[in-house]
Design an enzyme around this catalytic site. Structure first.
Site, PDB file in Angstrom:
ATOM      1  CG  ASN A  10      -1.784   1.185   1.362  1.00 16.01           C
ATOM      2  OD1 ASN A  10      -1.833   2.029   0.444  1.00 16.01           O
ATOM      3  ND2 ASN A  10      -2.478   1.307   2.479  1.00 16.01           N
ATOM      4  CD1 TRP A  11       3.306   0.991  -2.984  1.00 16.85           C
ATOM      5  CD2 TRP A  11       3.388   2.240  -4.840  1.00 16.85           C
ATOM      6  NE1 TRP A  11       3.958   0.259  -3.948  1.00 16.85           N
ATOM      7  CE2 TRP A  11       4.023   1.003  -5.104  1.00 16.85           C
ATOM      8  CE3 TRP A  11       3.317   3.184  -5.870  1.00 16.85           C
ATOM      9  CZ2 TRP A  11       4.593   0.689  -6.348  1.00 16.85           C
ATOM     10  CZ3 TRP A  11       3.877   2.877  -7.111  1.00 16.85           C
ATOM     11  CH2 TRP A  11       4.509   1.645  -7.329  1.00 16.85           C
ATOM     12  CE  LYS A  12      -0.232   3.082   4.779  1.00 14.32           C
ATOM     13  NZ  LYS A  12      -0.212   3.154   6.220  1.00 14.32           N
ATOM     14  CG  HIS A  97      -5.942   1.716   5.102  1.00 14.01           C
ATOM     15  ND1 HIS A  97      -5.481   2.661   5.974  1.00 14.01           N
ATOM     16  CD2 HIS A  97      -4.936   0.812   4.941  1.00 14.01           C
ATOM     17  CE1 HIS A  97      -4.236   2.345   6.327  1.00 14.01           C
ATOM     18  NE2 HIS A  97      -3.883   1.220   5.709  1.00 14.01           N
ATOM     19  CD  GLU A  99      -3.036   5.304   6.722  1.00 13.37           C
ATOM     20  OE1 GLU A  99      -3.083   5.287   5.484  1.00 13.37           O
ATOM     21  OE2 GLU A  99      -2.101   4.806   7.383  1.00 13.37           O
ATOM     22  CD  GLU A 169      -3.375  -2.511   7.292  1.00 16.20           C
ATOM     23  OE1 GLU A 169      -2.204  -2.639   6.921  1.00 16.20           O
ATOM     24  OE2 GLU A 169      -4.121  -1.600   6.903  1.00 16.20           O
ATOM     25  N   GLY A 175       2.624   2.525  10.752  1.00 15.34           N
ATOM     26  CA  GLY A 175       3.549   3.638  10.595  1.00 15.34           C
ATOM     27  C   GLY A 175       4.284   4.029  11.858  1.00 15.34           C
ATOM     28  CB  SER A 215       5.447  -1.440  12.089  1.00 18.01           C
ATOM     29  OG  SER A 215       5.033  -0.104  12.326  1.00 18.01           O
ATOM     30  N   GLY A 236       2.969  -1.093   4.315  1.00 22.06           N
ATOM     31  CA  GLY A 236       2.939   0.325   3.976  1.00 22.06           C
ATOM     32  C   GLY A 236       4.339   0.822   3.645  1.00 22.06           C
ATOM     33  N   GLY A 237       4.996   1.447   4.618  1.00 25.01           N
ATOM     34  CA  GLY A 237       6.302   2.080   4.394  1.00 25.01           C
ATOM     35  C   GLY A 237       7.312   1.201   3.681  1.00 25.01           C
TER      36      GLY A 237
HETATM   37  P1  13P Z   1       3.069   0.542   7.647  1.00 26.16           P
HETATM   38  O1  13P Z   1       3.618  -0.732   7.080  1.00 26.16           O
HETATM   39  O2  13P Z   1       3.748   1.774   7.122  1.00 26.16           O
HETATM   40  O3  13P Z   1       2.963   0.501   9.131  1.00 26.16           O
HETATM   41  O4  13P Z   1       1.549   0.668   7.090  1.00 26.16           O
HETATM   42  C1  13P Z   1       0.709  -0.422   7.198  1.00 26.16           C
HETATM   43  C2  13P Z   1      -0.526  -0.147   6.443  1.00 26.16           C
HETATM   44  O5  13P Z   1      -1.310   0.716   6.797  1.00 26.16           O
HETATM   45  C3  13P Z   1      -0.752  -0.918   5.207  1.00 26.16           C
HETATM   46  O6  13P Z   1      -2.031  -0.711   4.718  1.00 26.16           O
END
Ligand code: 13P
Length: 259
Positions: A10-12, A97, A99, A169, A175, A215, A236-237
Protein backbone atom coordinates in the site's frame (compact mmCIF):
# COMPACT_ATOMS: atom_id res chain seq x y z
CA UNK A 1 -6.95 -25.97 4.30
CA UNK A 2 -4.09 -24.51 2.29
CA UNK A 3 -4.42 -20.82 1.63
CA UNK A 4 -2.29 -19.04 -0.96
CA UNK A 5 -0.12 -16.39 0.72
CA UNK A 6 -0.94 -12.78 -0.09
CA UNK A 7 1.29 -9.70 0.10
CA UNK A 8 0.01 -6.21 -0.66
CA UNK A 9 2.06 -3.05 -0.98
CA UNK A 10 0.00 0.00 0.00
CA UNK A 11 1.90 3.02 -1.27
CA UNK A 12 -0.62 5.39 0.37
CA UNK A 13 -0.17 9.05 -0.67
CA UNK A 14 3.50 8.58 -1.53
CA UNK A 15 5.73 8.60 -4.61
CA UNK A 16 5.48 10.89 -7.61
CA UNK A 17 5.09 9.82 -11.22
CA UNK A 18 8.80 9.22 -11.75
CA UNK A 19 9.55 7.47 -8.45
CA UNK A 20 6.35 5.39 -8.65
CA UNK A 21 7.32 4.24 -12.12
CA UNK A 22 10.87 3.45 -10.99
CA UNK A 23 9.52 1.41 -8.07
CA UNK A 24 7.11 -0.49 -10.33
CA UNK A 25 9.87 -1.14 -12.84
CA UNK A 26 12.18 -2.47 -10.14
CA UNK A 27 9.44 -4.76 -8.80
CA UNK A 28 8.58 -6.02 -12.29
CA UNK A 29 12.23 -6.74 -13.09
CA UNK A 30 13.03 -8.43 -9.81
CA UNK A 31 9.91 -10.56 -9.61
CA UNK A 32 9.84 -12.07 -13.07
CA UNK A 33 9.12 -15.51 -11.58
CA UNK A 34 5.44 -16.06 -12.36
CA UNK A 35 5.42 -19.43 -10.65
CA UNK A 36 6.02 -18.03 -7.14
CA UNK A 37 3.36 -19.52 -4.87
CA UNK A 38 1.80 -16.27 -3.65
CA UNK A 39 -0.35 -13.34 -4.74
CA UNK A 40 1.45 -9.99 -4.82
CA UNK A 41 -0.50 -6.77 -5.35
CA UNK A 42 0.61 -3.12 -5.27
CA UNK A 43 -1.74 -0.26 -4.50
CA UNK A 44 -0.34 2.98 -5.97
CA UNK A 45 -2.10 6.36 -5.73
CA UNK A 46 -4.96 6.83 -8.22
CA UNK A 47 -3.11 9.18 -10.61
CA UNK A 48 -0.33 6.66 -11.18
CA UNK A 49 -2.46 3.54 -11.67
CA UNK A 50 -2.23 3.57 -15.42
CA UNK A 51 1.52 4.04 -15.71
CA UNK A 52 2.26 1.56 -12.91
CA UNK A 53 -0.17 -0.91 -14.48
CA UNK A 54 1.64 -0.75 -17.80
CA UNK A 55 4.99 -1.39 -16.14
CA UNK A 56 3.62 -4.37 -14.21
CA UNK A 57 1.66 -5.84 -17.08
CA UNK A 58 4.25 -8.47 -17.98
CA UNK A 59 4.95 -9.35 -14.34
CA UNK A 60 3.13 -11.53 -11.83
CA UNK A 61 2.28 -8.49 -9.70
CA UNK A 62 -1.34 -7.36 -9.80
CA UNK A 63 -2.59 -3.79 -9.73
CA UNK A 64 -4.75 -2.53 -6.87
CA UNK A 65 -6.41 0.75 -5.90
CA UNK A 66 -6.50 2.20 -2.41
CA UNK A 67 -10.21 3.03 -2.40
CA UNK A 68 -13.34 3.26 -4.56
CA UNK A 69 -16.67 5.02 -4.51
CA UNK A 70 -19.70 3.23 -3.10
CA UNK A 71 -21.67 4.62 -6.05
CA UNK A 72 -21.57 3.39 -9.63
CA UNK A 73 -21.28 6.82 -11.30
CA UNK A 74 -22.78 10.31 -11.34
CA UNK A 75 -22.33 13.74 -9.79
CA UNK A 76 -19.78 12.89 -7.11
CA UNK A 77 -16.87 15.27 -7.48
CA UNK A 78 -13.53 13.68 -6.74
CA UNK A 79 -14.79 10.12 -6.44
CA UNK A 80 -13.45 7.17 -8.44
CA UNK A 81 -15.80 4.38 -9.49
CA UNK A 82 -15.21 0.64 -9.66
CA UNK A 83 -15.80 0.77 -13.40
CA UNK A 84 -13.07 3.40 -13.86
CA UNK A 85 -10.69 1.18 -11.93
CA UNK A 86 -11.42 -1.96 -13.92
CA UNK A 87 -11.08 0.12 -17.08
CA UNK A 88 -7.46 0.80 -16.05
CA UNK A 89 -6.69 -2.86 -15.44
CA UNK A 90 -7.11 -2.67 -11.67
CA UNK A 91 -8.09 -6.04 -10.22
CA UNK A 92 -7.83 -5.42 -6.46
CA UNK A 93 -9.02 -2.67 -4.13
CA UNK A 94 -8.52 -1.83 -0.45
CA UNK A 95 -11.73 -1.21 1.47
CA UNK A 96 -11.98 0.24 4.97
CA UNK A 97 -8.34 1.16 5.53
CA UNK A 98 -7.97 2.65 9.01
CA UNK A 99 -6.70 5.94 7.60
CA UNK A 100 -9.98 6.27 5.73
CA UNK A 101 -12.02 5.15 8.73
CA UNK A 102 -10.29 7.34 11.30
CA UNK A 103 -8.86 10.32 9.42
CA UNK A 104 -11.48 10.63 6.71
CA UNK A 105 -14.50 9.54 8.73
CA UNK A 106 -15.63 6.43 6.85
CA UNK A 107 -18.33 4.61 8.79
CA UNK A 108 -18.85 0.85 9.03
CA UNK A 109 -21.96 1.32 6.87
CA UNK A 110 -20.01 3.07 4.10
CA UNK A 111 -17.31 0.40 4.23
CA UNK A 112 -20.00 -2.27 3.75
CA UNK A 113 -21.40 -0.39 0.74
CA UNK A 114 -17.94 -0.06 -0.82
CA UNK A 115 -17.28 -3.74 -0.22
CA UNK A 116 -20.49 -4.72 -2.01
CA UNK A 117 -19.81 -2.32 -4.90
CA UNK A 118 -16.28 -3.65 -5.39
CA UNK A 119 -17.27 -7.30 -5.36
CA UNK A 120 -20.32 -6.81 -7.57
CA UNK A 121 -18.03 -5.01 -10.04
CA UNK A 122 -15.66 -7.96 -10.23
CA UNK A 123 -12.86 -6.46 -8.13
CA UNK A 124 -11.03 -8.52 -5.53
CA UNK A 125 -11.02 -6.89 -2.11
CA UNK A 126 -8.72 -6.51 0.85
CA UNK A 127 -11.05 -5.56 3.70
CA UNK A 128 -9.12 -3.77 6.47
CA UNK A 129 -10.06 -3.91 10.15
CA UNK A 130 -8.24 -2.99 13.34
CA UNK A 131 -8.50 -1.26 16.70
CA UNK A 132 -6.96 2.00 17.91
CA UNK A 133 -4.54 2.23 20.84
CA UNK A 134 -7.27 3.65 23.11
CA UNK A 135 -9.59 0.80 22.24
CA UNK A 136 -6.85 -1.70 22.90
CA UNK A 137 -5.92 -0.09 26.22
CA UNK A 138 -9.53 -0.12 27.32
CA UNK A 139 -9.69 -3.85 26.64
CA UNK A 140 -12.20 -3.79 23.80
CA UNK A 141 -9.90 -4.52 20.84
CA UNK A 142 -11.61 -7.78 19.95
CA UNK A 143 -15.10 -6.27 20.19
CA UNK A 144 -14.10 -3.39 17.92
CA UNK A 145 -12.62 -5.68 15.27
CA UNK A 146 -15.58 -8.07 15.51
CA UNK A 147 -18.04 -5.20 15.07
CA UNK A 148 -16.19 -3.84 12.03
CA UNK A 149 -16.18 -7.29 10.52
CA UNK A 150 -19.77 -8.20 11.36
CA UNK A 151 -20.96 -4.95 9.82
CA UNK A 152 -18.99 -5.60 6.63
CA UNK A 153 -20.09 -9.23 6.34
CA UNK A 154 -23.71 -8.68 7.37
CA UNK A 155 -25.17 -8.65 3.86
CA UNK A 156 -22.32 -10.38 2.06
CA UNK A 157 -23.16 -13.68 0.36
CA UNK A 158 -21.03 -16.73 1.06
CA UNK A 159 -19.81 -16.71 -2.55
CA UNK A 160 -18.38 -13.23 -2.17
CA UNK A 161 -17.14 -13.81 1.37
CA UNK A 162 -14.90 -16.71 0.41
CA UNK A 163 -13.11 -14.45 -2.10
CA UNK A 164 -12.09 -11.60 0.19
CA UNK A 165 -8.78 -11.08 1.93
CA UNK A 166 -9.11 -9.60 5.42
CA UNK A 167 -6.26 -7.41 6.67
CA UNK A 168 -5.87 -7.11 10.42
CA UNK A 169 -4.16 -3.76 10.84
CA UNK A 170 -4.04 -2.53 14.43
CA UNK A 171 -4.03 1.27 14.14
CA UNK A 172 -1.33 1.61 16.81
CA UNK A 173 1.05 -0.46 14.70
CA UNK A 174 0.59 1.45 11.45
CA UNK A 175 3.55 3.64 10.60
CA UNK A 176 4.81 3.57 14.18
CA UNK A 177 7.67 1.10 13.89
CA UNK A 178 5.96 -0.98 16.60
CA UNK A 179 4.51 -4.09 14.99
CA UNK A 180 2.10 -6.35 16.84
CA UNK A 181 3.82 -9.26 18.53
CA UNK A 182 3.47 -12.61 16.83
CA UNK A 183 1.18 -13.69 19.71
CA UNK A 184 -1.06 -10.63 19.30
CA UNK A 185 -1.30 -11.18 15.57
CA UNK A 186 -2.12 -14.89 15.95
CA UNK A 187 -4.78 -14.17 18.55
CA UNK A 188 -6.41 -11.41 16.48
CA UNK A 189 -6.42 -13.60 13.38
CA UNK A 190 -8.07 -16.42 15.35
CA UNK A 191 -10.77 -14.02 16.54
CA UNK A 192 -11.34 -12.81 12.99
CA UNK A 193 -11.69 -16.35 11.71
CA UNK A 194 -14.10 -17.08 14.56
CA UNK A 195 -16.29 -14.15 13.49
CA UNK A 196 -16.29 -15.45 9.90
CA UNK A 197 -17.15 -18.93 11.21
CA UNK A 198 -20.15 -17.71 13.14
CA UNK A 199 -21.34 -15.59 10.19
CA UNK A 200 -20.89 -18.44 7.66
CA UNK A 201 -19.38 -21.78 8.65
CA UNK A 202 -15.99 -23.18 9.56
CA UNK A 203 -15.33 -24.59 6.09
CA UNK A 204 -15.82 -21.23 4.45
CA UNK A 205 -13.96 -19.36 7.20
CA UNK A 206 -10.98 -21.67 6.99
CA UNK A 207 -10.55 -20.71 3.33
CA UNK A 208 -10.51 -16.93 3.88
CA UNK A 209 -7.08 -15.36 3.79
CA UNK A 210 -6.28 -13.13 6.76
CA UNK A 211 -3.15 -11.00 6.54
CA UNK A 212 -1.37 -8.76 9.01
CA UNK A 213 -0.48 -5.08 8.50
CA UNK A 214 1.37 -2.58 10.68
CA UNK A 215 5.12 -1.84 10.64
CA UNK A 216 5.96 -5.00 8.71
CA UNK A 217 9.61 -4.96 7.67
CA UNK A 218 12.00 -7.63 6.40
CA UNK A 219 13.24 -8.08 9.97
CA UNK A 220 9.90 -9.09 11.51
CA UNK A 221 7.96 -10.54 8.57
CA UNK A 222 9.13 -14.12 8.93
CA UNK A 223 8.32 -14.31 12.62
CA UNK A 224 4.82 -12.94 12.10
CA UNK A 225 4.16 -15.06 9.00
CA UNK A 226 5.22 -18.18 10.89
CA UNK A 227 2.16 -17.84 13.14
CA UNK A 228 -0.66 -20.21 12.24
CA UNK A 229 -3.50 -18.37 10.58
CA UNK A 230 -1.39 -15.46 9.32
CA UNK A 231 -1.57 -15.71 5.53
CA UNK A 232 0.64 -12.79 4.54
CA UNK A 233 0.77 -9.06 4.98
CA UNK A 234 -0.30 -5.61 3.92
CA UNK A 235 2.81 -3.46 3.83
CA UNK A 236 2.94 0.33 3.98
CA UNK A 237 6.30 2.08 4.39
CA UNK A 238 8.43 -0.93 3.50
CA UNK A 239 6.56 -1.34 0.21
CA UNK A 240 8.16 1.88 -1.03
CA UNK A 241 11.56 0.16 -1.24
CA UNK A 242 11.63 -2.59 -3.86
CA UNK A 243 14.26 -4.62 -1.99
CA UNK A 244 12.39 -4.54 1.33
CA UNK A 245 9.05 -5.34 -0.28
CA UNK A 246 10.47 -8.28 -2.22
CA UNK A 247 12.20 -9.60 0.84
CA UNK A 248 8.84 -9.54 2.68
CA UNK A 249 7.36 -11.42 -0.30
CA UNK A 250 10.10 -14.04 0.02
CA UNK A 251 9.40 -14.36 3.75
CA UNK A 252 5.78 -15.13 2.87
CA UNK A 253 6.68 -17.90 0.46
CA UNK A 254 9.00 -19.50 2.99
CA UNK A 255 7.34 -18.97 6.31
CA UNK A 256 3.58 -19.33 6.05
CA UNK A 257 1.83 -22.27 7.61
CA UNK A 258 -1.91 -22.64 7.30
CA UNK A 259 -3.79 -23.09 10.51
P1 13P B 1 3.07 0.54 7.65
O1 13P B 1 3.62 -0.73 7.08
O2 13P B 1 3.75 1.77 7.12
O3 13P B 1 2.96 0.50 9.13
O4 13P B 1 1.55 0.67 7.09
C1 13P B 1 0.71 -0.42 7.20
C2 13P B 1 -0.53 -0.15 6.44
O5 13P B 1 -1.31 0.72 6.80
C3 13P B 1 -0.75 -0.92 5.21
O6 13P B 1 -2.03 -0.71 4.72
Amino acid sequence: MTRRPFIGGNWKMNTDLASGAALAQALATESADRSAPLDVVVFPPFPYLQSVGRLLSASAIALGAQDLSSEANGALTGEVSAEMLTDLGVTWVLVGHSERRHRLGESDALVAEKLAMALESGLSVVLCVGETLEQRKSGCAHEVVAKQLESALQRLSADFAREIVIAYEPVWAIGTGVAATADDAREAHQEIRAVATSRYDSKLASGIRIVYGGSLVPGNARTIFAEPGVDGGLVGGASLKAGDFLSICSAATIGITAG
